[in-house]
Design a protein around this motif. Structure first.
Motif, PDB file in Angstrom:
ATOM      1  N   GLU A  10       0.827  -1.206   0.000  1.00  0.00           N
ATOM      2  CA  GLU A  10       0.000   0.000   0.000  1.00  0.00           C
ATOM      3  C   GLU A  10       0.861   1.255   0.000  1.00  0.00           C
ATOM      4  O   GLU A  10       0.521   2.254  -0.658  1.00  0.00           O
ATOM      5  CB  GLU A  10      -0.923  -0.004   1.216  1.00  0.00           C
ATOM      6  CG  GLU A  10      -1.962  -1.131   1.194  1.00  0.00           C
ATOM      7  CD  GLU A  10      -2.958  -0.997   2.330  1.00  0.00           C
ATOM      8  OE1 GLU A  10      -3.160   0.138   2.814  1.00  0.00           O
ATOM      9  OE2 GLU A  10      -3.521  -2.018   2.742  1.00  0.00           O
ATOM     10  N   CYS A  11       1.974   1.241   0.742  1.00  0.00           N
ATOM     11  CA  CYS A  11       2.867   2.396   0.748  1.00  0.00           C
ATOM     12  C   CYS A  11       3.517   2.586  -0.619  1.00  0.00           C
ATOM     13  O   CYS A  11       3.668   3.729  -1.097  1.00  0.00           O
ATOM     14  CB  CYS A  11       3.939   2.224   1.819  1.00  0.00           C
ATOM     15  SG  CYS A  11       3.305   2.197   3.509  1.00  0.00           S
TER      16      CYS A  11
ATOM     17  N   LYS B  61       2.191   1.773  -3.429  1.00  0.00           N
ATOM     18  CA  LYS B  61       1.143   2.279  -4.322  1.00  0.00           C
ATOM     19  C   LYS B  61       0.981   3.789  -4.191  1.00  0.00           C
ATOM     20  O   LYS B  61       0.725   4.490  -5.178  1.00  0.00           O
ATOM     21  CB  LYS B  61      -0.180   1.585  -4.011  1.00  0.00           C
ATOM     22  CG  LYS B  61      -1.306   1.925  -4.980  1.00  0.00           C
ATOM     23  CD  LYS B  61      -2.589   1.244  -4.556  1.00  0.00           C
ATOM     24  CE  LYS B  61      -2.447  -0.264  -4.584  1.00  0.00           C
ATOM     25  NZ  LYS B  61      -3.750  -0.943  -4.274  1.00  0.00           N
ATOM     26  N   LEU B  62       1.169   4.315  -2.974  1.00  0.00           N
ATOM     27  CA  LEU B  62       1.030   5.757  -2.755  1.00  0.00           C
ATOM     28  C   LEU B  62       2.295   6.528  -3.117  1.00  0.00           C
ATOM     29  O   LEU B  62       2.217   7.617  -3.703  1.00  0.00           O
ATOM     30  CB  LEU B  62       0.669   6.042  -1.299  1.00  0.00           C
ATOM     31  CG  LEU B  62      -0.731   5.616  -0.841  1.00  0.00           C
ATOM     32  CD1 LEU B  62      -0.890   5.882   0.649  1.00  0.00           C
ATOM     33  CD2 LEU B  62      -1.796   6.360  -1.634  1.00  0.00           C
TER      34      LEU B  62
ATOM     35  N   ASN C 223       4.217  10.567  -4.566  1.00  0.00           N
ATOM     36  CA  ASN C 223       3.784  11.426  -3.459  1.00  0.00           C
ATOM     37  C   ASN C 223       4.852  11.456  -2.379  1.00  0.00           C
ATOM     38  O   ASN C 223       5.852  10.731  -2.422  1.00  0.00           O
ATOM     39  CB  ASN C 223       2.460  10.895  -2.857  1.00  0.00           C
ATOM     40  CG  ASN C 223       1.282  11.066  -3.793  1.00  0.00           C
ATOM     41  OD1 ASN C 223       0.874  12.177  -4.108  1.00  0.00           O
ATOM     42  ND2 ASN C 223       0.716   9.939  -4.248  1.00  0.00           N
TER      43      ASN C 223
ATOM     44  N   ASP D 198       1.165   8.704   6.638  1.00  0.00           N
ATOM     45  CA  ASP D 198       0.150   9.706   6.308  1.00  0.00           C
ATOM     46  C   ASP D 198       0.564  10.416   5.030  1.00  0.00           C
ATOM     47  O   ASP D 198       1.623  11.054   4.970  1.00  0.00           O
ATOM     48  CB  ASP D 198       0.008  10.726   7.443  1.00  0.00           C
ATOM     49  CG  ASP D 198      -0.574  10.102   8.702  1.00  0.00           C
ATOM     50  OD1 ASP D 198      -1.403   9.189   8.580  1.00  0.00           O
ATOM     51  OD2 ASP D 198      -0.183  10.536   9.817  1.00  0.00           O
TER      52      ASP D 198
ATOM     53  N   GLY E 295      -4.332  13.779   1.393  1.00  0.00           N
ATOM     54  CA  GLY E 295      -5.371  13.439   0.432  1.00  0.00           C
ATOM     55  C   GLY E 295      -5.674  11.961   0.357  1.00  0.00           C
ATOM     56  O   GLY E 295      -6.508  11.563  -0.462  1.00  0.00           O
ATOM     57  N   HIS E 296      -5.020  11.147   1.194  1.00  0.00           N
ATOM     58  CA  HIS E 296      -5.242   9.698   1.177  1.00  0.00           C
ATOM     59  C   HIS E 296      -5.449   9.204   2.605  1.00  0.00           C
ATOM     60  O   HIS E 296      -4.944   9.803   3.566  1.00  0.00           O
ATOM     61  CB  HIS E 296      -4.058   8.973   0.533  1.00  0.00           C
ATOM     62  CG  HIS E 296      -3.824   9.350  -0.902  1.00  0.00           C
ATOM     63  ND1 HIS E 296      -4.460   8.711  -1.947  1.00  0.00           N
ATOM     64  CD2 HIS E 296      -3.022  10.311  -1.464  1.00  0.00           C
ATOM     65  CE1 HIS E 296      -4.046   9.234  -3.089  1.00  0.00           C
ATOM     66  NE2 HIS E 296      -3.183  10.211  -2.822  1.00  0.00           N
ATOM     67  N   PRO E 297      -6.175   8.117   2.761  1.00  0.00           N
ATOM     68  CA  PRO E 297      -6.359   7.563   4.109  1.00  0.00           C
ATOM     69  C   PRO E 297      -5.028   7.094   4.694  1.00  0.00           C
ATOM     70  O   PRO E 297      -4.101   6.734   3.967  1.00  0.00           O
ATOM     71  CB  PRO E 297      -7.320   6.385   3.893  1.00  0.00           C
ATOM     72  CG  PRO E 297      -7.957   6.629   2.565  1.00  0.00           C
ATOM     73  CD  PRO E 297      -6.937   7.360   1.746  1.00  0.00           C
ATOM     74  N   ARG E 298      -4.936   7.117   6.011  1.00  0.00           N
ATOM     75  CA  ARG E 298      -3.719   6.674   6.699  1.00  0.00           C
ATOM     76  C   ARG E 298      -3.506   5.177   6.447  1.00  0.00           C
ATOM     77  O   ARG E 298      -4.431   4.371   6.531  1.00  0.00           O
ATOM     78  CB  ARG E 298      -3.827   6.944   8.196  1.00  0.00           C
ATOM     79  CG  ARG E 298      -2.786   6.225   9.034  1.00  0.00           C
ATOM     80  CD  ARG E 298      -2.867   6.587  10.504  1.00  0.00           C
ATOM     81  NE  ARG E 298      -2.187   7.853  10.770  1.00  0.00           N
ATOM     82  CZ  ARG E 298      -1.934   8.305  12.005  1.00  0.00           C
ATOM     83  NH1 ARG E 298      -2.333   7.599  13.075  1.00  0.00           N
ATOM     84  NH2 ARG E 298      -1.321   9.455  12.180  1.00  0.00           N
TER      85      ARG E 298
END
Length: 232
Positions: free
Chosen positions: A124-125, A127-128, A177, A202, A205-208
């Motif tokens: 997930e990290c 992906k962000l 990001n 964090d 603009g994205h959930p934690r």
């Protein structure tokens, strides 16, 4: 009248010739040699120099030293021992500090590197933030344009039960990001290493993204039981 015959006597040999062989004796020439001219004093080059704290090189045997020279040698050796001892203590202190601040699993540097590795390995990290190979982690800006280091903001404290807490946060930046990583760790009373209470990313603009949370792990915090009451 009897006649007297005269016989010619042999020619007398000179006396000097008869005595010459006996006078032919070998002449032995004797040469007198003299050493240590000038009396009983030794040459200046062989005189023993006076031993002092600064000039003693250890070549003179201990038994040949005077009382004052023995004191000078003892003082010099004691001073050298103190210098060696101070160097050993200083070296030990440097290695101890290096271990506590860098190598030890409870050090801030170790926990920082571990947290960065967890962020780079989390799907997930990634992906962000983007490609894990391009993710960078750094601390807070110091405000000095001459300072290249960006220290990691961290604090350590103990709660009312005596448990040690470590809190830190740092910045991460990737091709997509940038964000802030929040870390909260605690060392239980019955353990020697920190355990995660919170590890999250964090991104604005994205959930934690939560990687670790104490409430999701059973028996993470040690309970204290006093007078029949269990405290947490």
């Amino acid at each position: 009248m009897s006649s007297i015959q005269l016989r010619a006597l042999p020619r007398a040999t000179p006396v000097s010739l008869l005595l010459r062989p006996s006078l032919r004796t070998q002449t032995t020439r004797l040469y007198a040699t003299q050493s240590n001219i000038g009396g009983g004093s030794q040459p200046a080059s062989t005189r023993k120099k006076s031993i002092t704290v600064l000039s003693d090189d250890g070549r003179v045997q201990w038994g040949d030293l005077s009382r004052g020279e023995k004191v000078a040698r003892t003082t010099q050796q004691s001073f050298n021992f103190l210098i060696v001892l101070a160097g050993a203590v200083l070296t030990g202190g440097v290695f101890t500090l290096f271990y506590l601040e860098v190598v030890s699993p409870n050090s801030r540097t170790w926990q920082f590197e571990t947290a960065v590795g967890r962020i780079k390995d989390d799907p997930e990290c990634i992906k962000l933030l983007g490609d894990r190979r391009e993710i960078k982690a750094y601390g807070e800006a110091t405000g000095s344009r001459w300072s290249r280091n960006r220290p990691i903001a961290s604090t350590t404290e103990k709660d009312r039960l005596g448990r040690e807490h470590l809190r830190m946060h740092f910045h991460v930046e990737g091709p997509l990001n940038s964000g802030v990583v929040v870390v909260h760790m605690m060392k239980p009373l019955d353990k020697s290493n920190f355990e995660y209470q919170l590890l999250a990313l964090d991104v604005k603009g994205h959930p934690r993204v939560v990687l670790e949370k104490a409430s999701e792990k059973p028996n993470v915090t040690s309970a204290l039981k006093l007078f029949g009451i269990q405290w947490r």
